[in-house]
Design a protein around this motif. Structure first.
Motif, PDB file in Angstrom:
ATOM      1  N   VAL A   1       0.842  -1.201   0.000  1.00  0.00           N
ATOM      2  CA  VAL A   1       0.000   0.000   0.000  1.00  0.00           C
ATOM      3  C   VAL A   1       0.878   1.253   0.000  1.00  0.00           C
ATOM      4  N   ALA A   2       1.935   1.281   0.811  1.00  0.00           N
ATOM      5  CA  ALA A   2       2.828   2.437   0.859  1.00  0.00           C
ATOM      6  C   ALA A   2       3.478   2.676  -0.503  1.00  0.00           C
ATOM      7  N   ASP A   3       3.898   1.604  -1.170  1.00  0.00           N
ATOM      8  CA  ASP A   3       4.512   1.745  -2.503  1.00  0.00           C
ATOM      9  C   ASP A   3       3.522   2.327  -3.511  1.00  0.00           C
ATOM     10  N   ILE A   4       2.282   1.878  -3.451  1.00  0.00           N
ATOM     11  CA  ILE A   4       1.250   2.389  -4.363  1.00  0.00           C
ATOM     12  C   ILE A   4       0.985   3.868  -4.090  1.00  0.00           C
TER      13      ILE A   4
ATOM     14  N   TYR B   1       1.542   6.817  -6.930  1.00  0.00           N
ATOM     15  CA  TYR B   1       0.440   7.577  -7.502  1.00  0.00           C
ATOM     16  C   TYR B   1       0.201   8.942  -6.869  1.00  0.00           C
ATOM     17  N   ALA B   2       0.768   9.205  -5.712  1.00  0.00           N
ATOM     18  CA  ALA B   2       0.559  10.496  -5.069  1.00  0.00           C
ATOM     19  C   ALA B   2       1.733  11.443  -5.288  1.00  0.00           C
TER      20      ALA B   2
ATOM     21  N   TRP C   1       7.388  14.357 -12.221  1.00  0.00           N
ATOM     22  CA  TRP C   1       7.391  13.558 -13.434  1.00  0.00           C
ATOM     23  C   TRP C   1       8.150  12.266 -13.185  1.00  0.00           C
ATOM     24  N   PRO C   2       7.704  11.149 -13.778  1.00  0.00           N
ATOM     25  CA  PRO C   2       8.463   9.899 -13.656  1.00  0.00           C
ATOM     26  C   PRO C   2       9.846  10.060 -14.292  1.00  0.00           C
ATOM     27  N   GLN C   3      10.827   9.343 -13.757  1.00  0.00           N
ATOM     28  CA  GLN C   3      12.194   9.465 -14.248  1.00  0.00           C
ATOM     29  C   GLN C   3      12.296   9.114 -15.727  1.00  0.00           C
ATOM     30  N   ASP C   4      11.530   8.132 -16.205  1.00  0.00           N
ATOM     31  CA  ASP C   4      11.548   7.773 -17.629  1.00  0.00           C
ATOM     32  C   ASP C   4      11.160   8.960 -18.500  1.00  0.00           C
ATOM     33  N   CYS C   5      10.178   9.724 -18.040  1.00  0.00           N
ATOM     34  CA  CYS C   5       9.740  10.898 -18.785  1.00  0.00           C
ATOM     35  C   CYS C   5      10.828  11.968 -18.769  1.00  0.00           C
ATOM     36  N   LEU C   6      11.429  12.220 -17.612  1.00  0.00           N
ATOM     37  CA  LEU C   6      12.494  13.221 -17.514  1.00  0.00           C
ATOM     38  C   LEU C   6      13.687  12.835 -18.380  1.00  0.00           C
ATOM     39  N   ASP C   7      13.997  11.545 -18.434  1.00  0.00           N
ATOM     40  CA  ASP C   7      15.132  11.077 -19.236  1.00  0.00           C
ATOM     41  C   ASP C   7      14.912  11.296 -20.727  1.00  0.00           C
TER      42      ASP C   7
END
Length: 76
Positions: A31-34, A38-39, A43-49
């Motif tokens: 739950v903590a990982d989710i 999502y919170a 930006w996700p690192q893939d997007c920044l890269d």
């Protein structure tokens, strides 16, 4: 470390248990990982890269393609 109480219906509880077991983590960790995933307000690192990786991608201001005229607007 703080604690939180969640009230889940039986079907949702079962989903959490299955997902946590499938990922090899506790329900709390799952739950903590989710929540972290999502919170997050970044930006996700893939997007920044991928930023700047498309040198031939035209920006709107640089476009040489003629755009059609706007449709007439109706006043109020």
């Amino acid at each position: 470390m703080s604690q939180i109480t969640l009230y889940l219906d039986d079907a949702t509880q079962a989903l959490v248990e299955q997902a946590a077991q499938a990922n090899g983590v506790s329900k709390s960790r799952w739950v903590a990982d989710i929540i972290r995933k999502y919170a997050a307000q970044e930006w996700p690192q893939d997007c920044l890269d991928s930023a700047g990786r498309f040198p031939d991608f035209p920006l709107h201001e640089e476009s040489t393609v003629a755009q059609p005229a706007d449709s007439p607007r109706l006043g109020f």
